[in-house]
Design a protein around this motif. Structure first.
Motif, PDB file in Angstrom:
ATOM      1  N   LYS A 127     -56.715  15.524   2.752  1.00  0.00           N
ATOM      2  CA  LYS A 127     -56.440  15.493   1.322  1.00  0.00           C
ATOM      3  C   LYS A 127     -55.330  16.472   0.958  1.00  0.00           C
ATOM      4  CE  LYS A 127     -58.637  16.159  -3.192  1.00  0.00           C
ATOM      5  NZ  LYS A 127     -59.880  16.549  -3.903  1.00  0.00           N
ATOM      6  N   SER A 128     -55.379  17.676   1.551  1.00  0.00           N
ATOM      7  CA  SER A 128     -54.340  18.671   1.287  1.00  0.00           C
ATOM      8  C   SER A 128     -52.976  18.176   1.748  1.00  0.00           C
ATOM      9  CB  SER A 128     -54.697  19.980   1.998  1.00  0.00           C
ATOM     10  OG  SER A 128     -53.677  20.949   1.819  1.00  0.00           O
ATOM     11  N   ALA A 132     -49.686  17.503  -0.633  1.00  0.00           N
ATOM     12  CA  ALA A 132     -48.392  18.140  -0.348  1.00  0.00           C
ATOM     13  C   ALA A 132     -47.296  17.084  -0.191  1.00  0.00           C
ATOM     14  CB  ALA A 132     -48.496  18.990   0.921  1.00  0.00           C
ATOM     15  N   THR A 133     -47.636  15.994   0.475  1.00  0.00           N
ATOM     16  CA  THR A 133     -46.666  14.909   0.644  1.00  0.00           C
ATOM     17  C   THR A 133     -46.308  14.290  -0.703  1.00  0.00           C
ATOM     18  OG1 THR A 133     -47.554  14.411   2.843  1.00  0.00           O
ATOM     19  CG2 THR A 133     -46.231  12.711   1.793  1.00  0.00           C
ATOM     20  N   ALA A 134     -47.311  14.133  -1.588  1.00  0.00           N
ATOM     21  CA  ALA A 134     -47.051  13.566  -2.915  1.00  0.00           C
ATOM     22  C   ALA A 134     -46.129  14.469  -3.724  1.00  0.00           C
ATOM     23  CB  ALA A 134     -48.373  13.356  -3.643  1.00  0.00           C
ATOM     24  N   GLU A 136     -43.921  16.604  -2.498  1.00  0.00           N
ATOM     25  CA  GLU A 136     -42.593  16.529  -1.881  1.00  0.00           C
ATOM     26  C   GLU A 136     -41.886  15.234  -2.283  1.00  0.00           C
ATOM     27  OE1 GLU A 136     -40.558  16.703   2.584  1.00  0.00           O
ATOM     28  OE2 GLU A 136     -42.714  17.004   2.312  1.00  0.00           O
ATOM     29  N   LEU A 137     -42.656  14.151  -2.343  1.00  0.00           N
ATOM     30  CA  LEU A 137     -42.069  12.873  -2.754  1.00  0.00           C
ATOM     31  C   LEU A 137     -41.586  12.933  -4.190  1.00  0.00           C
ATOM     32  CD1 LEU A 137     -41.455   9.918  -2.186  1.00  0.00           C
ATOM     33  CD2 LEU A 137     -43.809   9.361  -2.802  1.00  0.00           C
ATOM     34  N   GLN A 138     -42.361  13.587  -5.057  1.00  0.00           N
ATOM     35  CA  GLN A 138     -41.962  13.720  -6.458  1.00  0.00           C
ATOM     36  C   GLN A 138     -40.675  14.527  -6.580  1.00  0.00           C
ATOM     37  OE1 GLN A 138     -43.151  12.185  -9.012  1.00  0.00           O
ATOM     38  NE2 GLN A 138     -41.851  13.191 -10.524  1.00  0.00           N
ATOM     39  N   ASN A 139     -40.566  15.605  -5.794  1.00  0.00           N
ATOM     40  CA  ASN A 139     -39.338  16.417  -5.813  1.00  0.00           C
ATOM     41  C   ASN A 139     -38.133  15.599  -5.345  1.00  0.00           C
ATOM     42  OD1 ASN A 139     -40.755  18.656  -6.696  1.00  0.00           O
ATOM     43  ND2 ASN A 139     -41.122  19.436  -4.625  1.00  0.00           N
ATOM     44  N   VAL A 140     -38.350  14.788  -4.318  1.00  0.00           N
ATOM     45  CA  VAL A 140     -37.260  13.951  -3.817  1.00  0.00           C
ATOM     46  C   VAL A 140     -36.828  12.952  -4.882  1.00  0.00           C
ATOM     47  CG1 VAL A 140     -36.671  12.172  -2.127  1.00  0.00           C
ATOM     48  CG2 VAL A 140     -37.905  14.205  -1.395  1.00  0.00           C
TER      49      VAL A 140
END
Length: 243
Positions: A127-128, A132-134, A136-140
């Motif tokens: 879940k963590s 974190a991936t979500a 990072e995706l939002q920042n991208v």
């Protein structure tokens, strides 16, 4: 029913692997001392013979450790198949390594019951990682939106430059000729003497004018001696032709 034995005869392993445990008494009554006749004795179960040979081949090749009358079996020694046994841990390791897609239930049923279970720690870790991936995706995505807006602005500016350049016309041949005539006329009245022999300026000839231009405008791009000599020569030719 799951077998909980610690060691097995190869034929026991084969019949459990073939799901023939319900016929164990019938098979074992004759198979212990006739393991090489299984296909003839039980033609209705050809897989029993195939699995038995698979196990014996692994023992003889040293891939599956076996025991013979209480001692570890050595493939190069004389033996009677009736007295060979294999231990459960060795059997599980060999099957899992060489036949991961054909795991017998009597060895791995307990594992299968829990294969879909995930520990709380593993769940929280996954879940963590997903969170974190979500992020990072939002920042991208945000960075991409900014870069896209910048690119669109640059495209608009570039189009404006192209439009302005389209409005600029290249000088015509007549316009270029007029420029050369003007330069030639200026040279004629700015260097040397007039037809009447009077001194016209402080510059006695074209070379003096070129030298003065280079001295006073040394940092201006395009005003080189070679360029000036070429342009002045062309201007004088044009003026002479016009006269």
């Amino acid at each position: 029913m799951v077998s909980l034995k610690t060691d097995y005869h190869p034929i026991e392993v084969a019949l459990h692997w073939c799901n023939l445990a319900n016929h164990a008494t019938e098979i074992l009554a004759v198979a212990f001392y006739n393991p090489d006749k299984l296909l003839r004795l039980f033609p209705q179960w050809p897989s029993l013979h195939a699995y038995t040979e698979r196990i014996y081949d692994a023992i003889l090749c040293g891939e599956l450790p076996a025991w013979y009358l209480g001692r570890q079996f050595r493939p190069d020694s004389d033996f009677n198949r009736a007295y060979l046994t294999v231990r459960r841990p060795d059997l599980r390791g060999w099957v899992a390594r060489d036949y991961p897609d054909d795991l017998p239930a009597f060895l791995f049923e307990c594992d299968a019951l829990h294969v879909q279970c995930v520990s709380l720690g593993a769940h929280l870790a996954q879940k963590s990682e997903l969170e974190a991936t979500a992020r990072e995706l939002q920042n991208v995505r945000q960075t991409l939106a900014i870069r896209t807006a910048e690119l669109e602005s640059q495209i608009i500016d570039l189009q404006a430059v192209i439009d302005r350049m389209d409005l600029l016309e290249e000088p015509s041949n007549d316009s270029s000729l007029m420029h050369y005539l003007i330069i030639g006329a200026l040279l004629a009245i700015s260097a040397g003497k007039s037809p009447e022999g009077q001194v016209q300026s402080i510059y006695k000839d074209q070379s003096t004018i070129v030298a003065e231009i280079l001295r006073r405008f040394a940092n201006i791009r395009g005003l080189s001696k070679r360029s000036l000599d070429r342009k002045f020569a062309q201007a004088r030719r044009c003026l002479k032709q016009a006269e």
